[in-house]
Design a protein around this motif. Structure first.
Motif, PDB file in Angstrom:
ATOM      1  N   VAL A 109       0.857  -1.189   0.000  1.00 55.02           N
ATOM      2  CA  VAL A 109       0.000   0.000   0.000  1.00 55.02           C
ATOM      3  C   VAL A 109       0.892   1.238   0.000  1.00 55.02           C
ATOM      4  N   VAL A 110       0.659   2.115  -0.990  1.00 51.58           N
ATOM      5  CA  VAL A 110       1.360   3.406  -1.050  1.00 51.58           C
ATOM      6  C   VAL A 110       0.355   4.456  -0.607  1.00 51.58           C
ATOM      7  N   SER A 111       0.650   5.117   0.513  1.00 52.22           N
ATOM      8  CA  SER A 111      -0.367   6.000   1.095  1.00 52.22           C
ATOM      9  C   SER A 111      -0.304   7.436   0.594  1.00 52.22           C
ATOM     10  N   GLY A 112       0.706   7.788  -0.168  1.00 54.01           N
ATOM     11  CA  GLY A 112       0.811   9.177  -0.649  1.00 54.01           C
ATOM     12  C   GLY A 112       0.948  10.113   0.530  1.00 54.01           C
ATOM     13  N   ASP A 113       0.061  11.099   0.638  1.00 53.95           N
ATOM     14  CA  ASP A 113      -0.050  11.924   1.844  1.00 53.95           C
ATOM     15  C   ASP A 113      -1.365  11.518   2.490  1.00 53.95           C
ATOM     16  N   TYR A 114      -1.420  11.483   3.806  1.00 51.94           N
ATOM     17  CA  TYR A 114      -2.678  11.096   4.449  1.00 51.94           C
ATOM     18  C   TYR A 114      -2.851  11.741   5.803  1.00 51.94           C
ATOM     19  N   LYS A 115      -4.102  11.725   6.270  1.00 57.49           N
ATOM     20  CA  LYS A 115      -4.481  12.327   7.549  1.00 57.49           C
ATOM     21  C   LYS A 115      -5.591  11.479   8.139  1.00 57.49           C
ATOM     22  N   VAL A 116      -5.594  11.330   9.454  1.00 52.26           N
ATOM     23  CA  VAL A 116      -6.555  10.430  10.089  1.00 52.26           C
ATOM     24  C   VAL A 116      -7.860  11.129  10.495  1.00 52.26           C
ATOM     25  N   GLU A 117      -7.770  12.354  11.006  1.00 54.55           N
ATOM     26  CA  GLU A 117      -9.002  13.011  11.483  1.00 54.55           C
ATOM     27  C   GLU A 117      -9.915  13.345  10.289  1.00 54.55           C
ATOM     28  N   PRO A 118     -11.187  12.867  10.316  1.00 48.00           N
ATOM     29  CA  PRO A 118     -12.081  13.156   9.180  1.00 48.00           C
ATOM     30  C   PRO A 118     -12.366  14.650   9.077  1.00 48.00           C
ATOM     31  N   ASP A 119     -12.551  15.156   7.866  1.00 50.55           N
ATOM     32  CA  ASP A 119     -12.995  16.541   7.703  1.00 50.55           C
ATOM     33  C   ASP A 119     -14.068  16.593   6.631  1.00 50.55           C
ATOM     34  N   ALA A 120     -14.700  17.774   6.492  1.00 53.27           N
ATOM     35  CA  ALA A 120     -15.897  17.892   5.645  1.00 53.27           C
ATOM     36  C   ALA A 120     -15.586  17.910   4.150  1.00 53.27           C
ATOM     37  N   THR A 121     -14.313  17.945   3.772  1.00 46.17           N
ATOM     38  CA  THR A 121     -14.004  18.161   2.354  1.00 46.17           C
ATOM     39  C   THR A 121     -13.531  16.919   1.609  1.00 46.17           C
ATOM     40  N   CYS A 122     -13.406  15.779   2.291  1.00 40.63           N
ATOM     41  CA  CYS A 122     -13.015  14.558   1.563  1.00 40.63           C
ATOM     42  C   CYS A 122     -13.421  13.308   2.349  1.00 40.63           C
ATOM     43  N   THR A 123     -13.400  12.173   1.662  1.00 40.48           N
ATOM     44  CA  THR A 123     -13.739  10.901   2.305  1.00 40.48           C
ATOM     45  C   THR A 123     -12.664  10.556   3.333  1.00 40.48           C
ATOM     46  N   PRO A 124     -13.080  10.136   4.543  1.00 38.80           N
ATOM     47  CA  PRO A 124     -12.090   9.862   5.599  1.00 38.80           C
ATOM     48  C   PRO A 124     -11.140   8.702   5.276  1.00 38.80           C
ATOM     49  N   PHE A 125      -9.957   8.784   5.830  1.00 39.32           N
ATOM     50  CA  PHE A 125      -8.919   7.763   5.733  1.00 39.32           C
ATOM     51  C   PHE A 125      -9.438   6.405   6.209  1.00 39.32           C
ATOM     52  N   GLU A 126      -9.053   5.359   5.493  1.00 39.69           N
ATOM     53  CA  GLU A 126      -9.363   3.986   5.935  1.00 39.69           C
ATOM     54  C   GLU A 126      -8.087   3.181   5.963  1.00 39.69           C
ATOM     55  N   PRO A 127      -7.753   2.546   7.085  1.00 36.74           N
ATOM     56  CA  PRO A 127      -6.562   1.694   7.104  1.00 36.74           C
ATOM     57  C   PRO A 127      -6.762   0.485   6.188  1.00 36.74           C
ATOM     58  N   VAL A 128      -5.719   0.110   5.461  1.00 42.22           N
ATOM     59  CA  VAL A 128      -5.788  -1.019   4.523  1.00 42.22           C
ATOM     60  C   VAL A 128      -4.703  -2.027   4.929  1.00 42.22           C
ATOM     61  N   ALA A 129      -5.119  -3.265   5.189  1.00 44.30           N
ATOM     62  CA  ALA A 129      -4.159  -4.295   5.607  1.00 44.30           C
ATOM     63  C   ALA A 129      -3.169  -4.580   4.477  1.00 44.30           C
ATOM     64  N   CYS A 130      -1.898  -4.732   4.809  1.00 43.22           N
ATOM     65  CA  CYS A 130      -0.896  -5.002   3.775  1.00 43.22           C
ATOM     66  C   CYS A 130       0.361  -5.617   4.395  1.00 43.22           C
ATOM     67  N   HIS A 131       1.219  -6.121   3.529  1.00 39.61           N
ATOM     68  CA  HIS A 131       2.513  -6.637   3.976  1.00 39.61           C
ATOM     69  C   HIS A 131       3.560  -5.529   4.012  1.00 39.61           C
ATOM     70  N   VAL A 132       3.506  -4.663   2.987  1.00 34.70           N
ATOM     71  CA  VAL A 132       4.478  -3.563   2.891  1.00 34.70           C
ATOM     72  C   VAL A 132       3.701  -2.253   2.806  1.00 34.70           C
ATOM     73  N   PHE A 133       4.021  -1.317   3.693  1.00 33.52           N
ATOM     74  CA  PHE A 133       3.319  -0.030   3.735  1.00 33.52           C
ATOM     75  C   PHE A 133       4.312   1.075   3.420  1.00 33.52           C
ATOM     76  N   VAL A 134       3.963   1.905   2.445  1.00 33.87           N
ATOM     77  CA  VAL A 134       4.808   3.059   2.102  1.00 33.87           C
ATOM     78  C   VAL A 134       4.156   4.283   2.722  1.00 33.87           C
ATOM     79  N   THR A 135       4.862   4.938   3.630  1.00 36.26           N
ATOM     80  CA  THR A 135       4.264   6.059   4.371  1.00 36.26           C
ATOM     81  C   THR A 135       5.086   7.325   4.260  1.00 36.26           C
TER      82      THR A 135
END
Ligand SMILES: [Zn+2]
Ligand SMILES: [Zn+2]
Length: 370
Positions: A109-135
């Motif tokens: 999973v390549v996460s790009g840029d991400y944020k955990v706290e939901p806000d009104a302007t985009c769909t909230p972050f969802e954790p995705v199970a993976c073996h290798v995480f790019v953060t």
């Protein structure tokens, strides 16, 4: 990196050989999978772009009308050369995605840029199970812990109200794509009229078309000369600070909204009246919590405090290494990267608007830039 890795860094970006595509390349390539439309993740001139359905509109605005943009709804998958690819919300800006790649039983999973706290302007972050995480690791230091955005918006609105009562305009600085719209979504329009810099206004339109409710805004460049700005809120990119464009709103109070405002000195150095701690990136608890939630045994750390985060993860017993990219965090570099092209265009349009306002005072105000 190791031989056989599903993604490997090259001169032009992260390459997936099995599917023959790049993820967030920094140079033009034939096939780009793009996590989001910020300039350090989406470069001009690629043959085709694949991005989330939610982000396609904004990406098209940034890449130009001629760009070929394919849209994939969150959670739906497609197969590219034996690689199963799907996109999942990253909660960073409208349409931002994490890219999930599955090949021969291994999930990255390549996460790009991400944020955990939901806000009104985009769909909230969802954790995705993976073996290798790019953060990312933009705010990968334990000192970065965000206050709740509700309390930050209360502070912003109180500051605006106080400025209005003192007969001043409020100039609120945040980068044009994402941060500005998030700020707008938290403003109380009962306090006064809201104006935007052209670079912001253009993206507001894309957000509204994408179904994000924003308060009513006007293009600041379209206002007639001699107008009083007392009580008004003006939202602009940080690069507008201190320019002749910004000075026309005087008397004014200027503030910036950024994760860097956690550090007091940042505000003084930039001669700002206020600093609000609001970031579209994860803070330290968000970062470490998100990594744990993926269950990944191996973590590749990109832009930010890479060394600190890698050391921390190794202490937790994970395999971790730095992955060198050209992505940038929030702040001066981000503002420069994404602001320049848009600002040049917007300032040009505003110069035209000013000239027209001079020439035909009282006539119809020119329209906001398209
Ligand atoms: Zn970004
Ligand atoms: Zn970035």
């Amino acid at each position: 990196m190791r031989p056989g890795d599903l993604l490997r860094p090259t001169d032009v970006g992260l390459y997936c050989e099995a599917g023959d595509f790049y993820v967030d390349p920094w140079r033009p390539v034939p096939r780009a999978v793009v996590t989001h439309a910020h300039a350090d993740h989406a470069c001009w001139g690629c043959g085709r772009y694949l991005t989330s359905a939610e982000g396609a509109g904004v990406l098209q605005v940034r890449m130009g009308r001629e760009a070929v943009v394919d849209a994939l709804p969150y959670g739906e998958s497609l197969s590219i050369g034996g690689v199963r690819l799907s996109l999942h919300p990253a909660g960073h800006i409208l349409g931002s995605s994490q890219v999930r790649l599955e090949h021969r039983g291994e999930v990255w999973v390549v996460s790009g840029d991400y944020k955990v706290e939901p806000d009104a302007t985009c769909t909230p972050f969802e954790p995705v199970a993976c073996h290798v995480f790019v953060t990312e690791s933009t705010f990968g230091l334990p000192i970065y812990r965000w206050p709740s955005q509700a309390s930050v918006f209360d502070e912003v609105n109180a500051w605006w109200r106080a400025n209005r009562d003192a007969g001043k305009a409020s100039l609120l600085l945040g980068y044009a794509l994402g941060k500005s719209q998030r700020l707008l979504s938290g403003l109380d329009p009962e306090i006064g009229p809201i104006y935007c810099h052209g670079a912001v206004e253009k993206l507001n339109r894309a957000y509204r078309e994408g179904g994000v409710p924003l308060p009513e805004t006007s293009y600041a460049g379209a206002a007639v000369r001699g107008k009083s700005w007392a009580g008004a809120m003006i939202v602009a990119p940080p690069s507008a600070h201190g320019t002749p464009w910004a000075r026309k709103f005087a008397p004014l109070s200027a503030a910036v909204a950024s994760g860097w405002m956690t550090i007091r000195g940042t505000r003084r150095r930039k001669a700002l009246d206020r600093g609000f701690v609001l970031s579209d990136h994860v803070d330290w608890p968000g970062l470490t919590g998100s990594i744990a939630a993926t269950g990944a045994g191996r973590v590749l750390v990109t832009h930010g405090y890479t060394a600190v985060v890698v050391r921390h993860l190794r202490e937790q017993g994970l395999e971790a290494e730095v992955l060198a990219t050209r992505y940038e965090g929030e702040g001066d570099a981000q503002d420069r990267a994404e602001g320049e092209a848009l600002d040049a265009e917007a300032l040009e349009l505003e110069a035209v608007a000013d000239a027209e306002a001079d020439g035909e005072a009282g006539a119809d105000a020119p329209e906001a830039p398209g």
